[in-house]
Design an enzyme around this catalytic site. Sequence first.
Site, PDB file in Angstrom:
ATOM      1  CG  ASP A 117      45.679   9.731  41.193  1.00  0.00           C
ATOM      2  OD1 ASP A 117      44.457   9.109  40.101  1.00  0.00           O
ATOM      3  OD2 ASP A 117      46.568   9.497  41.256  1.00  0.00           O
ATOM      4  CG  ASN A 163      43.010  10.568  31.278  1.00  0.00           C
ATOM      5  OD1 ASN A 163      43.560  11.187  31.583  1.00  0.00           O
ATOM      6  ND2 ASN A 163      44.281   9.012  32.102  1.00  0.00           N
TER       7      ASN A 163
HETATM    8  C1  FPP Z   1      42.312  10.805  38.259  1.00  0.00           C
HETATM    9  O1  FPP Z   1      41.276   9.805  39.404  1.00  0.00           O
HETATM   10  C2  FPP Z   1      41.367  11.460  37.145  1.00  0.00           C
HETATM   11  C3  FPP Z   1      40.491  12.028  36.421  1.00  0.00           C
HETATM   12  C4  FPP Z   1      42.189  11.035  35.328  1.00  0.00           C
HETATM   13  C5  FPP Z   1      39.934  12.693  35.745  1.00  0.00           C
HETATM   14  C6  FPP Z   1      39.767  13.720  36.406  1.00  0.00           C
HETATM   15  C7  FPP Z   1      39.117  15.282  35.919  1.00  0.00           C
HETATM   16  C8  FPP Z   1      37.862  15.419  36.678  1.00  0.00           C
HETATM   17  C9  FPP Z   1      38.372  15.565  37.843  1.00  0.00           C
HETATM   18  C10 FPP Z   1      36.262  15.999  35.626  1.00  0.00           C
HETATM   19  C11 FPP Z   1      37.310  17.295  35.285  1.00  0.00           C
HETATM   20  C12 FPP Z   1      35.915  18.514  35.218  1.00  0.00           C
HETATM   21  C13 FPP Z   1      36.391  19.950  34.642  1.00  0.00           C
HETATM   22  C14 FPP Z   1      35.192  20.494  34.368  1.00  0.00           C
HETATM   23  C15 FPP Z   1      38.110  20.227  34.823  1.00  0.00           C
HETATM   24  P1  FPP Z   1      41.497   8.825  38.777  1.00  0.00           P
HETATM   25  O2  FPP Z   1      40.025   8.090  37.552  1.00  0.00           O
HETATM   26  O3  FPP Z   1      43.000   8.259  37.980  1.00  0.00           O
HETATM   27  O4  FPP Z   1      41.329   7.829  39.604  1.00  0.00           O
HETATM   28  P2  FPP Z   1      41.717   6.796  40.334  1.00  0.00           P
HETATM   29  O5  FPP Z   1      43.282   6.680  40.475  1.00  0.00           O
HETATM   30  O6  FPP Z   1      41.754   6.111  41.945  1.00  0.00           O
HETATM   31  O7  FPP Z   1      40.931   5.039  39.944  1.00  0.00           O
END
Ligand code: FPP
Length: 244
Positions: free
Chosen positions: A22, A70
Amino acid sequence: MNLEKIDINPSNIPRHIALIMDGNGRWAKQRGEHRLFGHTKGVDAVREVLKAAKSFGVEYLTLYAFSTENWNRPQQEVDGLMSLLVDSITNELPELQKQGVKLQVIGDFKGLPETCQVSLSEGMESTKHNTEINLVLALNYSAKWEITQCVREISLKVAKNEMIIDDITPELISLHLTTKDIPDPELLIRTSGEHRISNFLLWQLAYAEFYFTETHWPDFGKEELRAAIISYQSRERRFGMVSE
Ligand code: FPP
């Protein structure tokens, strides 16, 4: 406890670590960047953490990369995440091979865009004999979806007289989840200060230890993983029993 002074005990490494990555969006916002920049940096963190997990002797690393919820994000972000996924698999495949990583996917695979399904299938096929570490990507995954699928599958078998109600045990349920070939995680890590499970591995985390850190996912690396494992090693796991 000052975790910097303590070293990892190599005889008590969690076999399976699950990770809720996260904070990519917040990390990017703090830098005046677009959310997708945070996700791109998140992939760098995945690379580093995978290597570190392997070096510590972890056997399974499961990453919550895209939940069924998502899809409700802005279309631009969803498209960006899907392209990032395809590009990452393509670009990282030689390194995954070199590191002996076996790629696996859990989640509603058929609900992913065709391009993702193709690159993931190629990635899984070409790494299927690797044995150094298992990288499990939870994609289009939610535990409620998984448990619903499981109940439907078992109910169908009962309806077709392939099994009886008394056959339904916790072990049988585990064998009808997308994680049927994977041991339950001993440790769940969630970054970025949230203390929620967010529909991730609800059944499999029944006895897991939870570790929460304020660090945003793009800043999570080998030292943070070490601290999480050391914290895990300081816990007494009783599985509902007493200490003595
Ligand atoms: C959460 O941060 C992250 C995600 C929903 C996506 C995670 C995906 C990656 C790191 C890329 C994955 C790629 C591979 C190859 C495994 P958020 O967007 O919810 O952050 P926030 O809560 O600060 O908005």
